[in-house]
Design an enzyme around this catalytic site. Structure first.
Site, PDB file in Angstrom:
ATOM      1  N   GLU A  46     -39.982  -2.832 -26.616  1.00  0.00           N
ATOM      2  CA  GLU A  46     -40.642  -2.633 -27.913  1.00  0.00           C
ATOM      3  C   GLU A  46     -41.510  -3.839 -28.251  1.00  0.00           C
ATOM      4  O   GLU A  46     -42.649  -3.708 -28.706  1.00  0.00           O
ATOM      5  CB  GLU A  46     -39.608  -2.431 -29.033  1.00  0.00           C
ATOM      6  CG  GLU A  46     -38.625  -1.298 -28.788  1.00  0.00           C
ATOM      7  CD  GLU A  46     -37.389  -1.732 -28.001  1.00  0.00           C
ATOM      8  OE1 GLU A  46     -37.524  -2.520 -27.048  1.00  0.00           O
ATOM      9  OE2 GLU A  46     -36.288  -1.277 -28.335  1.00  0.00           O
ATOM     10  N   GLU A 287     -28.023  -2.287   2.789  1.00  0.00           N
ATOM     11  CA  GLU A 287     -28.918  -1.817   3.845  1.00  0.00           C
ATOM     12  C   GLU A 287     -28.458  -2.505   5.119  1.00  0.00           C
ATOM     13  O   GLU A 287     -28.729  -3.676   5.336  1.00  0.00           O
ATOM     14  CB  GLU A 287     -30.349  -2.219   3.479  1.00  0.00           C
ATOM     15  CG  GLU A 287     -31.365  -1.536   4.332  1.00  0.00           C
ATOM     16  CD  GLU A 287     -32.797  -1.818   3.907  1.00  0.00           C
ATOM     17  OE1 GLU A 287     -33.030  -2.323   2.802  1.00  0.00           O
ATOM     18  OE2 GLU A 287     -33.674  -1.530   4.726  1.00  0.00           O
TER      19      GLU A 287
HETATM   20  C1  AOF Z   1     -34.192  -3.241 -26.435  1.00  0.00           C
HETATM   21  N1  AOF Z   1     -35.269  -3.157 -25.623  1.00  0.00           N
HETATM   22  O1  AOF Z   1     -36.276  -3.492 -23.639  1.00  0.00           O
HETATM   23  C2  AOF Z   1     -33.986  -4.015 -23.809  1.00  0.00           C
HETATM   24  C3  AOF Z   1     -32.867  -4.054 -24.686  1.00  0.00           C
HETATM   25  O2  AOF Z   1     -30.301 -11.313 -24.771  1.00  0.00           O
HETATM   26  P1  AOF Z   1     -31.316 -10.322 -25.274  1.00  0.00           P
HETATM   27  O3  AOF Z   1     -31.878 -10.663 -26.607  1.00  0.00           O
HETATM   28  O4  AOF Z   1     -32.401 -10.040 -24.255  1.00  0.00           O
HETATM   29  O5  AOF Z   1     -30.530  -8.939 -25.473  1.00  0.00           O
HETATM   30  C4  AOF Z   1     -29.995  -8.222 -24.396  1.00  0.00           C
HETATM   31  C5  AOF Z   1     -29.507  -6.879 -24.886  1.00  0.00           C
HETATM   32  O6  AOF Z   1     -30.606  -6.169 -25.487  1.00  0.00           O
HETATM   33  C6  AOF Z   1     -28.990  -5.938 -23.800  1.00  0.00           C
HETATM   34  O7  AOF Z   1     -27.618  -6.112 -23.535  1.00  0.00           O
HETATM   35  C7  AOF Z   1     -29.241  -4.579 -24.451  1.00  0.00           C
HETATM   36  O8  AOF Z   1     -28.276  -4.310 -25.439  1.00  0.00           O
HETATM   37  C8  AOF Z   1     -30.563  -4.812 -25.138  1.00  0.00           C
HETATM   38  N2  AOF Z   1     -31.660  -4.509 -24.233  1.00  0.00           N
HETATM   39  N3  AOF Z   1     -33.017  -3.629 -25.950  1.00  0.00           N
HETATM   40  O9  AOF Z   1     -34.317  -2.949 -27.633  1.00  0.00           O
HETATM   41  C9  AOF Z   1     -35.234  -3.537 -24.334  1.00  0.00           C
HETATM   42  N4  AOF Z   1     -33.922  -4.408 -22.516  1.00  0.00           N
HETATM   43 ZN    ZN Z   2     -34.695  -5.387 -28.135  1.00  0.00          ZN
END
Ligand code: AOF
Ligand code: ZN
Length: 353
Positions: A46, A287
């Site tokens: 986002e 692999e």
């Molecule tokens: C989202 N959008 O593209 C992703 C999310 O340590 P941080 O701040 O990067 O948070 C990691 C957590 O954020 C991960 O465990 C999952 O809950 C969420 N990932 N959330 O809104 C994203 N990759």
């Molecule tokens: Zn996020």
């Protein structure tokens, strides 16, 4: 949402323990921006879509494959960014199993008068997040297996390095690109001298970390793996060795990990996988040759298993037959199955759990 899922697919296997998320933002039926989770897991999808947008996001509608995060992790919450930009509607497909954010975004959005709809394309998206769910909820990481065999079921040809055709081999490189590490054995490295990178033009940066199981650190410094270890991350699990070998490999920027053994004095594969997960890897591609693959099959450690079958027989130059493994595999399998034709070669993929 289908386009958001396509965005997410771009980074599958490249976000480590973070999920690969895709996001598309729309105003008056026009896409105004899109994004996906960046390499290593951050920025989030986002954030990426919002940051890339040159126009105003007021009153737009956001589609995202996973519930937007609402917690402070290594980055600040995506929910805050969405609210701040005055986006008016949020569609997300499934809830985030991470307890820090699970089911928390809707309340926040509603407070800010943002409409929320959950569940579009959820069965497809749930399938896509199998490895993320597994990473969050289970002890072991998501494990894919891959083997290439001839029509007469051999895995080795004494007269030719390649068993399958060029298209199959390209497809195998694509498989590497959506895993964050590839696991093989010392024997396979010795026999095939592989590089285990993704050599599809434009996708080279999606090459996985190479992990080798090498009991006594016998890997030759002239192998392609060691020669490319400055450029591509490499880890070796070993059982016992001497200081000299350890120092030489460390000088080549290779990370060495002393592994636990099972009762036979071999690698304890479950333990190796647990250690791999603790290093942050969520998607492991095994692999390798018949021996290691059999170890994984016997212990039922694969989530998905890919068999590339050549349209040609090898005959008398063939060895290391996969015949017995096929029997073992088909006896135990409980799986859904897909089949792809690759210019005569076939790729059969079985989901095993
Ligand atoms: C989202 N959008 O593209 C992703 C999310 O340590 P941080 O701040 O990067 O948070 C990691 C957590 O954020 C991960 O465990 C999952 O809950 C969420 N990932 N959330 O809104 C994203 N990759
Ligand atoms: Zn996020």
């Amino acid at each position: 949402m289908s386009l958001a899922l396509q965005q997410a697919q771009k980074s599958l296997g490249n976000t480590k323990q973070n999920p690969a998320v895709g996001c598309v933002i729309v105003r008056k039926d026009h896409i105004i921006t899109s994004g996906f989770t960046q390499k290593g897991g951050r920025p989030h999808a986002e954030s990426n879509a919002i940051n890339l947008c040159k126009s105003n996001l007021n009153n737009s509608e956001l589609y995202v494959t996973l519930e937007p995060c609402s917690h402070y992790g290594k980055t600040s919450p995506c929910t805050n960014k969405i609210i701040k930009k005055k986006i008016k509607k949020v569609f997300f497909s499934i809830k985030d199993p991470d307890p820090r954010s699970f089911n928390k975004s809707t309340k926040q959005f509603k407070k800010s008068k943002i409409k929320v709809k959950i569940g579009i394309l959820d069965s497809e998206v749930k399938k896509f997040y199998r490895s993320y769910y597994k990473f969050k909820q289970e002890l072991l990481p998501y494990v894919s297996g891959k083997i290439a065999i001839s029509k007469d079921l051999y895995t080795y040809n004494s007269k030719n390095k390649w068993i399958t055709n060029e298209l199959s081999r390209g497809r195998a490189h694509l498989l590497r690109s959506y895993h964050d590490c590839v696991l093989t054995s010392y024997n396979t490295v010795k026999k095939d001298n592989p590089e285990l990178t993704c050599r599809i033009l434009g996708l080279e940066s999606k090459s996985p970390t190479r992990i080798i199981l090498d009991k006594h650190l016998n890997l030759s410094t002239s192998s392609n793996i060691v020669k490319s270890s400055y450029k591509y991350k490499t880890i070796i699990f070993f059982i016992n060795s001497n200081k000299k070998k350890i120092n030489i490999l460390k000088k080549h920027k290779i990370k060495l990990i002393k592994a636990k053994t099972n009762v036979d004095g071999n690698f304890d594969l479950e333990n190796v996988l647990i250690k791999i997960k603790s290093l942050g890897f969520a998607r492991v591609l095994v692999e390798s040759g018949v021996n290691l693959i059999t170890g994984f099959l016997k212990r039922n450690l694969f989530d998905i298993f890919h068999i590339f079958i050549s349209s040609n027989k090898i005959g008398k130059n063939g060895s290391l037959s996969f015949k017995k493994n096929m029997q073992l595999f088909f006896k135990n399998k409980k799986s859904t199955y897909s089949k792809v034709n690759l210019l005569g070669d076939k790729l059969h993929s079985y989901e095993l759990k």
